[in-house]
Every structure is written in structure tokens, then in C-alpha cells.
Write a protein that holds these residues in place. Structure first.
Motif, PDB file in Angstrom:
ATOM      1  N   PRO A  10       1.381  14.525   0.556  1.00  0.00           N
ATOM      2  CA  PRO A  10       1.966  13.203   0.319  1.00  0.00           C
ATOM      3  C   PRO A  10       1.083  12.318  -0.548  1.00  0.00           C
ATOM      4  O   PRO A  10       1.586  11.513  -1.333  1.00  0.00           O
ATOM      5  N   VAL A  11      -0.225  12.473  -0.451  1.00  0.00           N
ATOM      6  CA  VAL A  11      -1.136  11.684  -1.281  1.00  0.00           C
ATOM      7  C   VAL A  11      -0.975  12.097  -2.740  1.00  0.00           C
ATOM      8  O   VAL A  11      -0.885  11.252  -3.633  1.00  0.00           O
ATOM      9  N   GLY A  12      -0.900  13.384  -2.994  1.00  0.00           N
ATOM     10  CA  GLY A  12      -0.707  13.876  -4.360  1.00  0.00           C
ATOM     11  C   GLY A  12       0.632  13.466  -4.933  1.00  0.00           C
ATOM     12  O   GLY A  12       0.735  13.115  -6.113  1.00  0.00           O
ATOM     13  N   LEU A  59      -5.577   0.018  -0.888  1.00  0.00           N
ATOM     14  CA  LEU A  59      -4.224   0.421  -1.256  1.00  0.00           C
ATOM     15  C   LEU A  59      -3.189  -0.475  -0.582  1.00  0.00           C
ATOM     16  O   LEU A  59      -2.209  -0.886  -1.215  1.00  0.00           O
ATOM     17  N   ALA A  60      -3.402  -0.803   0.685  1.00  0.00           N
ATOM     18  CA  ALA A  60      -2.481  -1.699   1.394  1.00  0.00           C
ATOM     19  C   ALA A  60      -2.490  -3.087   0.764  1.00  0.00           C
ATOM     20  O   ALA A  60      -1.436  -3.723   0.638  1.00  0.00           O
ATOM     21  N   LEU A  61      -3.650  -3.544   0.336  1.00  0.00           N
ATOM     22  CA  LEU A  61      -3.741  -4.832  -0.342  1.00  0.00           C
ATOM     23  C   LEU A  61      -2.944  -4.814  -1.639  1.00  0.00           C
ATOM     24  O   LEU A  61      -2.226  -5.765  -1.952  1.00  0.00           O
ATOM     25  N   HIS A  62      -3.048  -3.733  -2.382  1.00  0.00           N
ATOM     26  CA  HIS A  62      -2.277  -3.621  -3.622  1.00  0.00           C
ATOM     27  C   HIS A  62      -0.776  -3.633  -3.341  1.00  0.00           C
ATOM     28  O   HIS A  62      -0.002  -4.191  -4.125  1.00  0.00           O
ATOM     29  N   CYS A  63      -0.365  -3.025  -2.244  1.00  0.00           N
ATOM     30  CA  CYS A  63       1.060  -3.075  -1.877  1.00  0.00           C
ATOM     31  C   CYS A  63       1.509  -4.518  -1.703  1.00  0.00           C
ATOM     32  O   CYS A  63       2.625  -4.871  -2.090  1.00  0.00           O
ATOM     33  N   ALA A  64       0.640  -5.357  -1.149  1.00  0.00           N
ATOM     34  CA  ALA A  64       0.980  -6.773  -0.966  1.00  0.00           C
ATOM     35  C   ALA A  64       0.893  -7.545  -2.277  1.00  0.00           C
ATOM     36  O   ALA A  64       1.751  -8.384  -2.568  1.00  0.00           O
ATOM     37  N   LEU A  65      -0.120  -7.255  -3.078  1.00  0.00           N
ATOM     38  CA  LEU A  65      -0.317  -8.002  -4.330  1.00  0.00           C
ATOM     39  C   LEU A  65       0.729  -7.663  -5.396  1.00  0.00           C
ATOM     40  O   LEU A  65       0.988  -8.477  -6.278  1.00  0.00           O
ATOM     41  N   LEU A  66       1.296  -6.475  -5.334  1.00  0.00           N
ATOM     42  CA  LEU A  66       2.300  -6.075  -6.305  1.00  0.00           C
ATOM     43  C   LEU A  66       3.700  -6.074  -5.686  1.00  0.00           C
ATOM     44  O   LEU A  66       4.584  -5.345  -6.102  1.00  0.00           O
ATOM     45  N   MET A  80       5.239   0.381  -5.636  1.00  0.00           N
ATOM     46  CA  MET A  80       4.498   0.196  -4.392  1.00  0.00           C
ATOM     47  C   MET A  80       5.276   0.662  -3.163  1.00  0.00           C
ATOM     48  O   MET A  80       4.673   0.990  -2.144  1.00  0.00           O
ATOM     49  N   GLU A  81       6.586   0.721  -3.232  1.00  0.00           N
ATOM     50  CA  GLU A  81       7.376   1.123  -2.068  1.00  0.00           C
ATOM     51  C   GLU A  81       7.044   2.535  -1.576  1.00  0.00           C
ATOM     52  O   GLU A  81       6.823   2.727  -0.384  1.00  0.00           O
ATOM     53  N   PRO A  82       6.997   3.546  -2.458  1.00  0.00           N
ATOM     54  CA  PRO A  82       6.605   4.877  -1.965  1.00  0.00           C
ATOM     55  C   PRO A  82       5.184   4.902  -1.401  1.00  0.00           C
ATOM     56  O   PRO A  82       4.918   5.578  -0.409  1.00  0.00           O
ATOM     57  N   LEU A  83       4.285   4.143  -2.015  1.00  0.00           N
ATOM     58  CA  LEU A  83       2.910   4.084  -1.511  1.00  0.00           C
ATOM     59  C   LEU A  83       2.880   3.433  -0.138  1.00  0.00           C
ATOM     60  O   LEU A  83       2.226   3.929   0.783  1.00  0.00           O
ATOM     61  N   GLN A  84       3.601   2.338   0.014  1.00  0.00           N
ATOM     62  CA  GLN A  84       3.638   1.642   1.297  1.00  0.00           C
ATOM     63  C   GLN A  84       4.195   2.553   2.394  1.00  0.00           C
ATOM     64  O   GLN A  84       3.657   2.614   3.488  1.00  0.00           O
ATOM     65  N   LYS A  88       2.217   4.253   5.683  1.00  0.00           N
ATOM     66  CA  LYS A  88       2.756   4.062   7.028  1.00  0.00           C
ATOM     67  C   LYS A  88       2.996   5.388   7.744  1.00  0.00           C
ATOM     68  O   LYS A  88       2.617   5.563   8.901  1.00  0.00           O
ATOM     69  N   TYR A  89       3.621   6.332   7.057  1.00  0.00           N
ATOM     70  CA  TYR A  89       4.057   7.567   7.712  1.00  0.00           C
ATOM     71  C   TYR A  89       3.092   8.742   7.568  1.00  0.00           C
ATOM     72  O   TYR A  89       3.184   9.708   8.320  1.00  0.00           O
ATOM     73  N   PHE A  90       2.182   8.675   6.606  1.00  0.00           N
ATOM     74  CA  PHE A  90       1.263   9.786   6.363  1.00  0.00           C
ATOM     75  C   PHE A  90      -0.195   9.333   6.360  1.00  0.00           C
ATOM     76  O   PHE A  90      -1.025   9.893   5.651  1.00  0.00           O
ATOM     77  N   LYS A  91      -0.505   8.335   7.169  1.00  0.00           N
ATOM     78  CA  LYS A  91      -1.864   7.806   7.193  1.00  0.00           C
ATOM     79  C   LYS A  91      -2.883   8.886   7.533  1.00  0.00           C
ATOM     80  O   LYS A  91      -3.979   8.920   6.982  1.00  0.00           O
TER      81      LYS A  91
END
Length: 107
Positions: A10-12, A59-66, A80-84, A88-91
């Protein structure tokens, strides 16, 4: 909806998406022009085994900033939606990249 099999990292996958969106940015607004490449670089470091303990928070901060309303178009918020969701689901997968200093899906 994106569906991954049990052999896909999922990270890749998110790194690949963010890489695409970073290239597609027109560069007009700062969050998109600077934020997407920075996010891509953090994900690239995770994939290369160079991840740091604070990377998930960055990365979570970037989800909020973007997020929607912070850019002139929907490119960065859409990226940012797929990253967010992945955070959440693949931490655990993100954490394994940091702890094992490599992508656990590559042999």
C-alpha cells in the motif's frame, strides 16, 4: 475505489499515485507545487528504507495542509485522499517500512 491484493504494497501504491499527481501539478499554487513533491519524497524514503519515526505525522500533516479549500484546484486534495485512507487503514504497513528499513513486500 482502489483494491489491492495481498502482494501489493500500500505504501508503494500511494507513492506511485503521489508521484503522478506531483508531476501533473501546474505549479501555480504553493501547497500543490511544494507539498506534493515533499510528500512524494517522504514516501520514496519510506520505500527505500530511509523512513524516520516522524514521517507518518508529517504525511498526516500534509493531508491536512493540502485539504479542500487550501489550494486553487482539486488536484492536491484529490491526491491526499488515497494517502489519508492508506494512513488510516494500512498504518501497520507504513510502520513496518520504518522499523524494518525496507519494503516488507519486496523479497
Amino acid at each position: 475505489m482502489i483494491i489491492l491484493d495481498d502482494r501489493t504494497c500500500p505504501v508503494g501504491m500511494v507513492h506511485n499515485l503521489i508521484h503522478f499527481f506531483a508531476r501533473e501539478s501546474c505549479g501555480w499554487c504553493t501547497p500543490c507545487r511544494d507539498g506534493l513533491p515533499w510528500t512524494r519524497n517522504i514516501l520514496a524514503d519510506l520505500e527505500a528504507g530511509k523512513g524516520l519515526s516522524g514521517d507518518l505525522e508529517r504525511l498526516a500533516l500534509h493531508c491536512a495542509l493540502l485539504a479542500p479549500g487550501r489550494t486553487f484546484c482539486a488536484l492536491a486534495p484529490g491526491a491526499m485522499e488515497p494517502l489519508q485512507s492508506a494512513l488510516k487503514y494500512f498504518k501497520d504497513d507504513f510502520m513496518r517500512h520504518i522499523e524494518e528499513k525496507k519494503c516488507p513486500y519486496r523479497k
